[in-house]
Enzyme design. Structure first.
Site, PDB file in Angstrom:
ATOM      1  N   HIS A 182      22.414  39.999  -3.926  1.00  0.00           N
ATOM      2  CA  HIS A 182      22.218  41.254  -4.685  1.00  0.00           C
ATOM      3  C   HIS A 182      22.469  40.928  -6.160  1.00  0.00           C
ATOM      4  O   HIS A 182      21.824  40.043  -6.718  1.00  0.00           O
ATOM      5  CB  HIS A 182      23.170  42.293  -4.090  1.00  0.00           C
ATOM      6  CG  HIS A 182      22.957  43.710  -4.498  1.00  0.00           C
ATOM      7  ND1 HIS A 182      21.908  44.142  -5.257  1.00  0.00           N
ATOM      8  CD2 HIS A 182      23.699  44.835  -4.243  1.00  0.00           C
ATOM      9  CE1 HIS A 182      21.990  45.458  -5.440  1.00  0.00           C
ATOM     10  NE2 HIS A 182      23.087  45.900  -4.843  1.00  0.00           N
TER      11      HIS A 182
ATOM     12  N   HIS B 222      12.458  40.276  -2.485  1.00  0.00           N
ATOM     13  CA  HIS B 222      13.103  41.591  -2.530  1.00  0.00           C
ATOM     14  C   HIS B 222      12.795  42.323  -1.232  1.00  0.00           C
ATOM     15  O   HIS B 222      11.694  42.183  -0.695  1.00  0.00           O
ATOM     16  CB  HIS B 222      12.578  42.399  -3.737  1.00  0.00           C
ATOM     17  CG  HIS B 222      13.472  43.522  -4.106  1.00  0.00           C
ATOM     18  ND1 HIS B 222      13.431  44.740  -3.482  1.00  0.00           N
ATOM     19  CD2 HIS B 222      14.461  43.591  -5.032  1.00  0.00           C
ATOM     20  CE1 HIS B 222      14.344  45.519  -4.012  1.00  0.00           C
ATOM     21  NE2 HIS B 222      14.999  44.858  -4.955  1.00  0.00           N
TER      22      HIS B 222
ATOM     23  N   ASP C 128      16.453  39.535 -11.339  1.00  0.00           N
ATOM     24  CA  ASP C 128      17.482  38.547 -11.684  1.00  0.00           C
ATOM     25  C   ASP C 128      16.912  37.212 -12.141  1.00  0.00           C
ATOM     26  O   ASP C 128      17.667  36.332 -12.538  1.00  0.00           O
ATOM     27  CB  ASP C 128      18.397  38.313 -10.472  1.00  0.00           C
ATOM     28  CG  ASP C 128      19.238  39.539 -10.178  1.00  0.00           C
ATOM     29  OD1 ASP C 128      19.773  40.109 -11.137  1.00  0.00           O
ATOM     30  OD2 ASP C 128      19.348  39.933  -9.005  1.00  0.00           O
TER      31      ASP C 128
HETATM   32  N1  CMC Z   1      13.363  31.997  -1.457  1.00  0.00           N
HETATM   33  C1  CMC Z   1      12.724  31.456  -0.407  1.00  0.00           C
HETATM   34  N2  CMC Z   1      12.307  32.145   0.668  1.00  0.00           N
HETATM   35  C2  CMC Z   1      12.555  33.463   0.675  1.00  0.00           C
HETATM   36  C3  CMC Z   1      13.223  34.087  -0.382  1.00  0.00           C
HETATM   37  C4  CMC Z   1      13.623  33.313  -1.481  1.00  0.00           C
HETATM   38  N3  CMC Z   1      14.255  33.840  -2.520  1.00  0.00           N
HETATM   39  N4  CMC Z   1      13.350  35.408  -0.098  1.00  0.00           N
HETATM   40  C5  CMC Z   1      12.793  35.586   1.097  1.00  0.00           C
HETATM   41  N5  CMC Z   1      12.301  34.422   1.571  1.00  0.00           N
HETATM   42  C6  CMC Z   1      11.595  34.191   2.830  1.00  0.00           C
HETATM   43  C7  CMC Z   1      12.558  34.152   3.988  1.00  0.00           C
HETATM   44  O1  CMC Z   1      13.052  32.871   4.213  1.00  0.00           O
HETATM   45  C8  CMC Z   1      11.698  34.660   5.103  1.00  0.00           C
HETATM   46  O2  CMC Z   1      10.879  33.620   5.544  1.00  0.00           O
HETATM   47  P1  CMC Z   1      10.476  33.493   7.115  1.00  0.00           P
HETATM   48  O3  CMC Z   1       9.683  34.715   7.415  1.00  0.00           O
HETATM   49  O4  CMC Z   1       9.693  32.230   7.170  1.00  0.00           O
HETATM   50  O5  CMC Z   1      11.764  33.431   7.864  1.00  0.00           O
HETATM   51  C9  CMC Z   1      10.796  35.699   4.419  1.00  0.00           C
HETATM   52  O6  CMC Z   1      10.747  35.306   3.065  1.00  0.00           O
HETATM   53  C10 CMC Z   1      11.315  37.102   4.522  1.00  0.00           C
HETATM   54  O7  CMC Z   1      12.671  37.083   4.095  1.00  0.00           O
HETATM   55  P2  CMC Z   1      13.746  38.147   4.516  1.00  0.00           P
HETATM   56  O8  CMC Z   1      15.064  37.458   4.623  1.00  0.00           O
HETATM   57  O9  CMC Z   1      13.296  38.943   5.696  1.00  0.00           O
HETATM   58  O10 CMC Z   1      13.731  39.100   3.288  1.00  0.00           O
HETATM   59  P3  CMC Z   1      14.826  40.164   2.959  1.00  0.00           P
HETATM   60  O11 CMC Z   1      14.156  41.419   2.729  1.00  0.00           O
HETATM   61  O12 CMC Z   1      15.943  40.201   3.923  1.00  0.00           O
HETATM   62  O13 CMC Z   1      15.402  39.472   1.643  1.00  0.00           O
HETATM   63  C11 CMC Z   1      16.453  39.076  -0.344  1.00  0.00           C
HETATM   64  C12 CMC Z   1      15.560  40.040   0.416  1.00  0.00           C
HETATM   65  C13 CMC Z   1      16.622  39.606  -1.761  1.00  0.00           C
HETATM   66  C14 CMC Z   1      17.824  39.015   0.331  1.00  0.00           C
HETATM   67  C15 CMC Z   1      15.804  37.660  -0.362  1.00  0.00           C
HETATM   68  O14 CMC Z   1      14.526  37.723  -0.912  1.00  0.00           O
HETATM   69  C16 CMC Z   1      16.668  36.643  -1.088  1.00  0.00           C
HETATM   70  O15 CMC Z   1      17.589  36.082  -0.485  1.00  0.00           O
HETATM   71  N6  CMC Z   1      16.378  36.377  -2.396  1.00  0.00           N
HETATM   72  C17 CMC Z   1      17.217  35.482  -3.188  1.00  0.00           C
HETATM   73  C18 CMC Z   1      18.405  36.245  -3.750  1.00  0.00           C
HETATM   74  C19 CMC Z   1      18.003  37.193  -4.837  1.00  0.00           C
HETATM   75  O16 CMC Z   1      17.276  36.838  -5.752  1.00  0.00           O
HETATM   76  N7  CMC Z   1      18.547  38.429  -4.783  1.00  0.00           N
HETATM   77  C20 CMC Z   1      18.314  39.460  -5.787  1.00  0.00           C
HETATM   78  C21 CMC Z   1      17.486  40.571  -5.273  1.00  0.00           C
HETATM   79  S1  CMC Z   1      16.863  41.686  -6.547  1.00  0.00           S
HETATM   80  C22 CMC Z   1      18.220  42.335  -7.354  1.00  0.00           C
HETATM   81  C23 CMC Z   1      19.178  43.054  -6.518  1.00  0.00           C
HETATM   82  O17 CMC Z   1      18.853  43.747  -5.580  1.00  0.00           O
HETATM   83  O18 CMC Z   1      20.365  42.914  -6.824  1.00  0.00           O
END
Ligand code: CMC
Length: 382
Positions: free
Chosen positions: A223, A262, A319
């Site tokens: 986050h 996201h 971010d």
């Molecule tokens: N890098 C690489 N792969 C990713 C990333 C990433 N940053 N984000 C998602 N994926 C992949 C993930 O591995 C998955 O792949 P697969 O289907 O092959 O298993 C697919 O995309 C879907 O991911 P998910 O985990 O279902 O997505 P989510 O909705 O749970 O994740 C998230 C959202 C923000 C936790 C994630 O994108 C992430 O970890 N990003 C990096 C951390 C980040 O930048 N966070 C800030 C978010 S925006 C500001 C805020 O809210 O504070």
């Protein structure tokens, strides 16, 4: 046993209430605060005016904004007890932990204003929004062994933060870019930290407790902590020509690239687009180190969009470009996430107050998948 229900891990896709504060169109990459697009607010508004909008649901008239800005200024200074607490914690704790603890201590030194709950909530919101940036400036100076600088009431909210951080009159372009960064971070619907604040408030706990809960949830790298984590990643990449190898290695090891992806946006985060524009604007005057970080970012953005953008809907988020922008403004990485918390405090306050108008205790379910009716054996027989 109860039949296993459908489980929405991470409460994904679940609506728990109605709100009139933010609307996020994740498919088209659009964001609105109380009906106004984030682009129009970034171009035309100030953080103070945006706070008024988020708290009241409408833009202020001239006099209303003047009164509101004056109230924010009056609430800027922080009590000596909080400064003493910061001095003590700064020896060993990180800024986000100090902010959390200072926010928790704040109401102990705050007089209740009126007894009218609406007025009280409004006054407390202003106190939280105003003091949080002063607390962060104090934390950073005290960590560096410098003295606390009292707020300058002739300056706007963002400019005053830069002044309290550095002790010199801020460059007006820098102050305006920070003002925009604060607008972009002010609100974002029921994300993890806002939901956590609302969940705490739904027990009819108090506003300060709800904000502390929000800070706790924002801290993590999935986050708000992603801004600092994303900059650390740029440092780890080191040189622009290392970017593709770094990303390919990370992706093949199933690692996350910080600042991308996201839960709601499956398109370019509109806030990231605006921040990228200001990074490009600042880059010309920035030092060599920051220019190199910006080059790595542009390269990483291109590679990630090729690899994951269209296939998986993974695009830069708010971010990703923030780090080099904050560094260009002289804001060190240890206070990126605290500053995110301070900017978001208005969104947290507004959501909590809105939720209280139709409060219902938040109490979701989990499905018990363990055993039952086990025989209790005395300890000697286990
Ligand atoms: N890098 C690489 N792969 C990713 C990333 C990433 N940053 N984000 C998602 N994926 C992949 C993930 O591995 C998955 O792949 P697969 O289907 O092959 O298993 C697919 O995309 C879907 O991911 P998910 O985990 O279902 O997505 P989510 O909705 O749970 O994740 C998230 C959202 C923000 C936790 C994630 O994108 C992430 O970890 N990003 C990096 C951390 C980040 O930048 N966070 C800030 C978010 S925006 C500001 C805020 O809210 O504070």
């Amino acid at each position: 046993m109860q039949e296993k229900p459908t489980i929405n891990l991470g409460l994904e896709g679940i609506y728990f209430g109605e709100s009139r504060i933010a609307m996020i169109d994740g498919i088209n990459g659009r964001l609105y605060y109380c009906g106004y697009s984030i682009e129009s607010l970034a171009d035309n508004s100030t953080y103070e005016e945006t706070c008024y909008l988020i708290l009241h649901g409408r833009l202020p008239k001239g006099e209303e904004l003047e009164k509101f800005s004056a109230m924010m200024k009056e609430s800027r200074d922080i009590p000596q007890n909080i400064l003493d607490l910061i001095k003590d914690m700064a020896k060993t704790a990180m800024p986000m932990d100090i902010l959390r603890t200072a926010m928790s201590a704040l109401p102990a030194y705050q007089k209740k204003q009126s007894g009218n709950p609406d007025e009280e909530n409004f006054a407390e919101s202003i106190n939280i929004i105003s003091k949080s940036t002063s607390i962060i400036a104090a934390i950073e100076r005290i960590r560096k062994g410098l003295d606390y600088i009292k707020p300058d009431h002739s300056l706007g909210h963002a400019a005053n933060f830069l002044y309290m951080l550095k002790g010199t009159a801020p460059d007006s372009k820098h102050a305006r870019i920070l003002d925009i960064m604060m607008i972009l971070h002010a609100e974002h619907g029921s994300n993890a930290s806002t939901f956590t604040a609302i969940a705490a408030a739904s027990t009819l706990s108090d506003l300060y407790s709800a904000i502390v809960a929000g800070i706790c949830a924002l801290k993590g790298p999935l986050h708000g902590g992603a801004d600092e984590a994303s900059l650390s990643m740029l440092y780890a990449i080191g040189e622009p020509e290392n970017t593709s190898t770094y990303i390919d290695d990370a992706l093949s090891g199933k690692k996350r690239i910080m600042g991308f992806g996201h839960r709601i946006y499956k398109n370019y985060d509109p806030r990231a687009r605006i921040i990228k524009k200001y990074l490009e604007e600042l880059e010309g005057d920035a030092d060599e180190k920051i220019r190199k970080l910006a080059k790595i970012e542009m390269e990483a953005e291109k590679i990630m969009i090729e690899r994951l953008g269209k296939q998986k809907g993974i695009w830069p988020n708010v971010d990703f470009f923030s780090g080099p922008v904050y560094l260009s403004l002289g804001i060190p990485k240890e206070i990126f996430t605290p500053l995110f918390a301070a900017s978001r405090s208005v969104g947290w306050c507004a959501h909590v107050i809105e939720y209280w108008k139709n409060n219902r205790l938040i109490r979701p379910l989990d499905y018990y998948s363990g055993e039952i009716d086990l025989e209790y054996k005395p300890i000697s027989e286990r």
